[in-house]
Scaffold this active site. Structure first.
Site, PDB file in Angstrom:
ATOM      1  N   LYS A   1     -19.586 -16.578   0.252  1.00 49.79           N
ATOM      2  CA  LYS A   1     -21.028 -16.421   0.400  1.00 49.79           C
ATOM      3  C   LYS A   1     -21.652 -15.682  -0.619  1.00 49.79           C
ATOM      4  CE  LYS A   1     -20.626 -15.231   5.113  1.00 49.79           C
ATOM      5  NZ  LYS A   1     -21.312 -14.704   6.139  1.00 49.79           N
TER       6      LYS A   1
ATOM      7  N   GLY B   1     -10.115  -8.789  -1.440  1.00 46.74           N
ATOM      8  CA  GLY B   1      -8.726  -8.990  -0.584  1.00 46.74           C
ATOM      9  C   GLY B   1      -8.121 -10.472  -0.783  1.00 46.74           C
TER      10      GLY B   1
ATOM     11  N   GLY C   1     -12.936  -3.482  -0.021  1.00 45.86           N
ATOM     12  CA  GLY C   1     -14.436  -3.236   0.294  1.00 45.86           C
ATOM     13  C   GLY C   1     -14.647  -2.168  -0.870  1.00 45.86           C
TER      14      GLY C   1
ATOM     15  N   ARG D   1       0.965  -1.398  -0.036  1.00 49.92           N
ATOM     16  CA  ARG D   1       0.045   0.010  -0.234  1.00 49.92           C
ATOM     17  C   ARG D   1       0.908   1.364   0.037  1.00 49.92           C
ATOM     18  NH1 ARG D   1      -4.888  -2.242   3.948  1.00 49.92           N
ATOM     19  NH2 ARG D   1      -6.197  -3.014   2.274  1.00 49.92           N
TER      20      ARG D   1
HETATM   21  P1  ADP Z   1     -12.546 -11.792  -1.826  1.00 50.76           P
HETATM   22  O1  ADP Z   1     -11.912 -11.215  -0.497  1.00 50.76           O
HETATM   23  O2  ADP Z   1     -11.652 -11.900  -2.811  1.00 50.76           O
HETATM   24  O3  ADP Z   1     -13.401 -10.838  -2.049  1.00 50.76           O
HETATM   25  P2  ADP Z   1     -14.051 -13.508  -0.239  1.00 50.76           P
HETATM   26  O4  ADP Z   1     -13.758 -12.962   0.974  1.00 50.76           O
HETATM   27  O5  ADP Z   1     -15.578 -13.296  -0.757  1.00 50.76           O
HETATM   28  O6  ADP Z   1     -13.098 -13.149  -1.371  1.00 50.76           O
HETATM   29  O7  ADP Z   1     -13.971 -15.368  -0.182  1.00 50.76           O
HETATM   30  C1  ADP Z   1     -12.763 -15.879   0.199  1.00 50.76           C
HETATM   31  C2  ADP Z   1     -12.892 -16.829   0.980  1.00 50.76           C
HETATM   32  O8  ADP Z   1     -13.744 -17.841   0.289  1.00 50.76           O
HETATM   33  C3  ADP Z   1     -11.710 -17.625   1.148  1.00 50.76           C
HETATM   34  O9  ADP Z   1     -11.318 -17.663   2.268  1.00 50.76           O
HETATM   35  C4  ADP Z   1     -12.065 -19.086   0.737  1.00 50.76           C
HETATM   36  O10 ADP Z   1     -11.296 -20.184   1.527  1.00 50.76           O
HETATM   37  C5  ADP Z   1     -13.567 -19.411   0.814  1.00 50.76           C
HETATM   38  N1  ADP Z   1     -13.792 -19.995  -0.117  1.00 50.76           N
HETATM   39  C6  ADP Z   1     -13.861 -20.520  -1.276  1.00 50.76           C
HETATM   40  N2  ADP Z   1     -14.228 -21.526  -1.913  1.00 50.76           N
HETATM   41  C7  ADP Z   1     -15.008 -22.179  -0.816  1.00 50.76           C
HETATM   42  C8  ADP Z   1     -15.800 -23.424  -0.518  1.00 50.76           C
HETATM   43  N3  ADP Z   1     -15.990 -24.016  -1.406  1.00 50.76           N
HETATM   44  N4  ADP Z   1     -16.107 -23.520   0.801  1.00 50.76           N
HETATM   45  C9  ADP Z   1     -15.764 -22.884   1.676  1.00 50.76           C
HETATM   46  N5  ADP Z   1     -15.059 -21.549   1.503  1.00 50.76           N
HETATM   47  C10 ADP Z   1     -14.649 -21.252   0.408  1.00 50.76           C
HETATM   48 MG    MG Z   2     -12.265 -11.457   1.704  1.00 49.01          MG
END
Ligand code: ADP
Ligand code: MG
Length: 395
Positions: A198, A351, A374, A37
């Site tokens: 999710k 992230g 975010g 950063r």
């Molecule tokens: P980002 O930070 O890129 O926006 P998210 O925070 O939405 O991504 O999601 C990342 C998390 O989702 C990771 O910690 C990963 O382990 C989890 N994840 C991905 N696929 C699955 C799955 N099939 N079951 C449980 N957790 C999952």
């Molecule tokens: Mg995340």
């Protein structure tokens, strides 16, 4: 972007207040463990230094909750920034008041001062006008280069812009230009890849992208809720039962909009959420009640890659599986490689997704890696970010 940038104004001899995102991770001994950063703000800082501005930097660090706390002091950041700039960086013990003013008054053209953590005052997050005015009083020009906090209307990201002319720094401009073009005027085919844990985190992103993309790929944990909506049994997989109806609606919305929505056709399942758990590849119709899907399978990742590689624009947010555990990182890795191979504009936000592309060594081959988790999510939702809205329009 229709917002005015710093290259459009004269900064020589001017006191320029620059909001940066120096919210870096630190270990218990207050060593900076990742300076990405700080490095991301260097183009703006160097430009201002070279053009003879008196550079006043401000940032938050951590969550000190409106109280002075040495644990969240920006002093270690001043030291690291000094090394990166190869130049002394002065550190003010406060971000407003006599102490800060005295430091500002000592600045010569081309010198750099870092103010102490703005979140040592609760007025920062409250966006209190008196506090924003005190920050503004330190300078003649405001520059926002903190894309990562642009989705928050705080005193140093939004309120201050009511008192002095406000411009976009280079990082801010790059973020908003690249992601803005993808959303408003994309080269097609335009593919979005959405994953992560999710559905509920990303409903608004999916809804907004369904209006814009040609292909929407859904993987990761959230795919389970869509698979359930299609009638598949997903066993012990992460699933949001209260979002199955919504997933059904989104599937219909995609159809109505003429968007090709791609879901996994095979997955990697295990009986435990553990890197040592024995795993197997199954069709999505064959998940057993005691199994959970922890990654997309090879057939799915192959299909997804085939859609990504020839695309002209790809936006990716959210890993395809539990990539933190090696046996379930394959799907995410395959997508990362397809992004690297794609000749179009490739953009990654979020992230964990950013961590994944860095871990997989493809970061340099992508067009843009957003510095704001975010903020990039809200941008993809189609929201106006207060920190961007507050900037002056280009003349
Ligand atoms: P980002 O930070 O890129 O926006 P998210 O925070 O939405 O991504 O999601 C990342 C998390 O989702 C990771 O910690 C990963 O382990 C989890 N994840 C991905 N696929 C699955 C799955 N099939 N079951 C449980 N957790 C999952
Ligand atoms: Mg995340």
């Amino acid at each position: 972007m229709n917002k005015a940038g710093i290259e459009e104004i004269k900064v020589e001899g001017k006191r320029v207040f620059v909001r940066v995102d120096f919210n870096v991770p630190m270990d218990d001994q207050l060593n900076i463990t990742d300076d990405t950063r700080i490095k991301a703000a260097l183009p703006t800082i160097n430009y201002l230094v070279e053009n003879g501005a008196k550079v006043i930097l401000a940032s938050h660090l951590g969550r000190p909750k409106g109280k002075v706390n040495p644990k969240y002091s920006l002093a270690p950041v001043a030291a690291r920034l000094g090394q990166l700039l190869n130049k002394q960086v002065f550190m003010a013990k406060d971000c407003i008041g006599a102490e800060a003013e005295a430091e500002v008054n000592h600045l010569n053209n081309g010198q750099v001062l870092l103010l102490e953590n703005v979140r040592f005052y609760q007025e920062e997050e409250e966006n209190a006008p008196e506090f924003a005015k005190k920050l503004a009083d330190l300078a003649e020009i405001y520059v926002n280069d903190a894309f990562g906090t642009a989705h928050r209307a705080h005193a140093s990201t939004e309120g201050i812009a009511r008192y002095i002319p406000a411009y976009a720094g280079f990082l801010m401009k790059k973020e908003v230009d690249i992601m803005g073009k993808a959303l408003e005027n994309p080269s097609r085919p335009f593919v979005a890849v959405i994953g992560g844990a999710k559905v509920s985190d990303k409903i608004a992103v999916i809804e907004n992208l369904l209006k814009k993309v040609d292909i929407l790929i859904i993987g990761g944990g959230m795919a389970n809720t869509f698979l359930k909506a299609q009638g598949y049994e997903v066993g012990k997989s992460l699933v949001e039962d209260d979002k199955v109806g919504l997933a059904q609606e989104l599937l219909i919305q995609a159809q109505t909009a003429g968007v090709r929505l791609m879901l996994p056709t095979d997955v990697i399942v295990a009986k435990e959420f553990s890197p040592d758990a024995p795993s197997r590849i199954v069709k999505v119709s064959e998940i057993q009640p005691e199994e959970q899907a922890l990654d997309i399978g090879p057939e799915s990742s192959e299909k997804f890659a085939k859609a990504i590689i020839p695309a002209s624009t790809v936006i990716w947010n959210g890993p395809m599986g539990v990539f933190e555990m090696a046996p379930f990182a394959g799907g995410t890795e395959k997508i990362a490689k397809a992004m690297a191979e794609c000749q179009g504009a490739t953009i990654v936000g979020g992230g964990d997704s950013v961590a994944a592309v860095e871990k997989m060594g493809v970061a340099e081959k992508l067009t843009h890696i957003s510095t704001g988790g975010g903020a990039s999510l809200e941008f993809l939702e189609g929201k106006v970010l207060p920190g961007v809205a507050a900037l002056q329009d280009r003349q």
